[in-house]
Design a protein around this motif. Sequence first.
Motif, PDB file in Angstrom:
ATOM      1  N   LYS A 155     -16.298  39.299  72.931  1.00  0.00           N
ATOM      2  CA  LYS A 155     -15.928  40.235  72.065  1.00  0.00           C
ATOM      3  C   LYS A 155     -14.197  40.185  71.163  1.00  0.00           C
ATOM      4  CE  LYS A 155     -17.146  43.437  74.690  1.00  0.00           C
ATOM      5  NZ  LYS A 155     -17.993  42.210  75.860  1.00  0.00           N
ATOM      6  N   ARG A 156     -14.804  40.924  70.761  1.00  0.00           N
ATOM      7  CA  ARG A 156     -12.940  40.760  69.874  1.00  0.00           C
ATOM      8  C   ARG A 156     -11.917  41.581  70.877  1.00  0.00           C
ATOM      9  NH1 ARG A 156     -10.621  44.151  64.086  1.00  0.00           N
ATOM     10  NH2 ARG A 156      -8.841  42.957  64.733  1.00  0.00           N
ATOM     11  N   GLY A 157     -10.790  41.136  70.923  1.00  0.00           N
ATOM     12  CA  GLY A 157      -9.222  41.768  71.628  1.00  0.00           C
ATOM     13  C   GLY A 157     -10.301  40.917  73.562  1.00  0.00           C
ATOM     14  N   ASP A 158     -10.895  39.648  73.889  1.00  0.00           N
ATOM     15  CA  ASP A 158     -11.201  39.404  75.343  1.00  0.00           C
ATOM     16  C   ASP A 158     -10.441  38.188  75.592  1.00  0.00           C
ATOM     17  OD1 ASP A 158     -13.465  40.752  76.018  1.00  0.00           O
ATOM     18  OD2 ASP A 158     -15.111  39.701  75.333  1.00  0.00           O
ATOM     19  N   ALA A 159      -9.931  38.059  76.560  1.00  0.00           N
ATOM     20  CA  ALA A 159      -9.733  37.308  76.825  1.00  0.00           C
ATOM     21  C   ALA A 159     -10.184  35.977  77.540  1.00  0.00           C
ATOM     22  CB  ALA A 159      -8.578  37.141  77.775  1.00  0.00           C
ATOM     23  N   ILE A 160     -10.103  35.005  76.777  1.00  0.00           N
ATOM     24  CA  ILE A 160     -11.161  33.626  76.725  1.00  0.00           C
ATOM     25  C   ILE A 160     -10.659  32.957  76.874  1.00  0.00           C
ATOM     26  CG2 ILE A 160     -12.869  34.947  75.653  1.00  0.00           C
ATOM     27  CD1 ILE A 160     -12.007  33.256  73.211  1.00  0.00           C
ATOM     28  N   GLY A 161     -11.381  31.747  77.699  1.00  0.00           N
ATOM     29  CA  GLY A 161     -10.372  30.471  78.431  1.00  0.00           C
ATOM     30  C   GLY A 161     -12.005  29.344  78.866  1.00  0.00           C
ATOM     31  N   PRO A 162     -11.437  28.199  78.707  1.00  0.00           N
ATOM     32  CA  PRO A 162     -12.394  27.164  78.944  1.00  0.00           C
ATOM     33  C   PRO A 162     -13.337  27.131  80.135  1.00  0.00           C
ATOM     34  CG  PRO A 162      -9.882  26.502  78.924  1.00  0.00           C
ATOM     35  CD  PRO A 162     -10.125  27.519  78.594  1.00  0.00           C
ATOM     36  N   ALA A 163     -12.827  28.126  81.067  1.00  0.00           N
ATOM     37  CA  ALA A 163     -13.997  28.176  82.685  1.00  0.00           C
ATOM     38  C   ALA A 163     -14.658  29.012  82.023  1.00  0.00           C
ATOM     39  CB  ALA A 163     -12.879  28.586  83.528  1.00  0.00           C
ATOM     40  N   ALA A 164     -15.267  29.445  80.143  1.00  0.00           N
ATOM     41  CA  ALA A 164     -16.294  30.276  80.048  1.00  0.00           C
ATOM     42  C   ALA A 164     -16.444  30.316  78.793  1.00  0.00           C
ATOM     43  CB  ALA A 164     -16.054  32.224  80.820  1.00  0.00           C
ATOM     44  N   ALA A 165     -18.401  30.030  79.263  1.00  0.00           N
ATOM     45  CA  ALA A 165     -18.964  30.188  77.194  1.00  0.00           C
ATOM     46  C   ALA A 165     -18.608  31.253  76.823  1.00  0.00           C
ATOM     47  CB  ALA A 165     -20.080  28.931  77.705  1.00  0.00           C
ATOM     48  N   VAL A 166     -18.995  30.961  75.342  1.00  0.00           N
ATOM     49  CA  VAL A 166     -18.552  32.264  74.202  1.00  0.00           C
ATOM     50  C   VAL A 166     -19.745  32.120  73.736  1.00  0.00           C
ATOM     51  CG1 VAL A 166     -15.511  32.538  74.965  1.00  0.00           C
ATOM     52  CG2 VAL A 166     -17.047  31.044  73.011  1.00  0.00           C
TER      53      VAL A 166
END
Length: 501
Positions: free
Chosen positions: A280-291
């Motif tokens: 979702k917009r504003g989520d902190a994401i990174g290579p460890a979790a699929a989006v």
Amino acid sequence: MSAIASLGWRIARSLSSRVAPRSARNCMPRPLRRARQRALLSLVLPSAIALPSVLLLAACGQSPESAAREARAQGARARQAAKVLVAPVERADMTLWLETTTTVESEREIQIFPRASGHAVEVFAEEGDRVKSDQVLARLDRREQQLAVRDAEVALEESHAARKRAELTVPEAESKLRSAERAAAQAEVDYQRDVQLASQGDMPSSVSKRTLDASLLARDNALQTVEQDKLALRRAQFESEAAKTAIARAELALEKARVALSLTEVVAPFDGVIAKRSVKRGDAIGPAAAVFTLTDIESLRAVFYRPQREHGLFQSEMGMFARADGAPRDARTVPPLTVSATAEALEGRTFHGAVLRVSPTVDPASGAFRVTALLQRESEGAWLLPGMLVRLRIAVGEHPQALVVHKRAFSREGGQGHVLVVRDNTARRVEAEEGYSDDQRVELLLAPGAKLDVGEQVILVGGRDIEDGTLVDPESEHAASAPAPQHTASSQEAVDGKSGG
């Protein structure tokens, strides 16, 4: 009549006991003893029926010849042929099918992971959206990466400027070198002239020793200047080449900055449909979790496992058998095995396909090998979807123009199969084994010496108590299943009128 039948049955049992001793009868299976007694009864009962008739007719004053003819007629009526339902022997293409259950998968389905860490500032795709290859699905905060790109661009511009400056020093150094070389040449000339004048011994020299030494020093200084200018020229050329290297390094830094900037975008690697969105917009994401989960719903497959005893049925699909040595994967030497699939969610629809590949190894834990089949997506307006449960039928063998009969015609006794064929209103046993079969028919593999022709009638119903040589009255299966004729309206009116009159 019942008394006569009882008498015939006792006679048959008596004859049976005389034909076979008690020890043989005890070893004989009970169904076989019953069949033997029925056969003897069929021989004795007509005579038992005819005997009272002969005596009665003779008592009534009828001649013995007439009484005998009447008795034979009654015996013939007693031996009426058994009613049986028959069907013809046919030839048809028979296929060996294997059946299994599995779920539909997409040939290409992946989870998409961000290539950088950050906060999602834009999300462009939703579940069910069709996307193209390299389409942006989401974007991270990229301000820092944009500044890095701008800094790299400025550094590249500076490198180009430094190269231009370095390139200007080369012709300047070349000019200085040429001037030094000319000066050195003139100093050499002056020195040689002074040496020549000083060497004249018969006349007073106009060149003093001091002048000669100064001329020598001037020549040496000119030669040293030439060497220094040569070094300056080489230094200018080196700095020019270094400027080119600095430009290449600046270009590389700019490319790295641009790559880092592109990593802030989540893109689709191929054409497909978004099956799942996890950002979702504003989520902190990174290579460890699929989006995102991206699937190609146009290319569907079914993966299933078969026991190792069936591995030989799939050998035509293994690479070492399906292609010639050194041939590419799509250069087949044999046709693929066909597959048909049905889904409970799409009742009445059949989806066709073919075996794509077969694993050449067997899993030692389960004793099974892996088979992958491609399936068509559409059938009569219905669409298969990944995850659907399907029942597969795989055609692993085919016998063209096989000799086939209805399944009800085939019987097995004591481990030996057979059919009963009607020849001259008599049942004849033909031994055979069953080959491929489907829901209605079975292939016959005739025993050595057995003969059965296409079109001959085999017994379907009524053959349980019939043995080889029994008289039968055959009735075609199609005739038995045909509906009774219906009176037309005009015929019914005629009948009604006639009855009314």
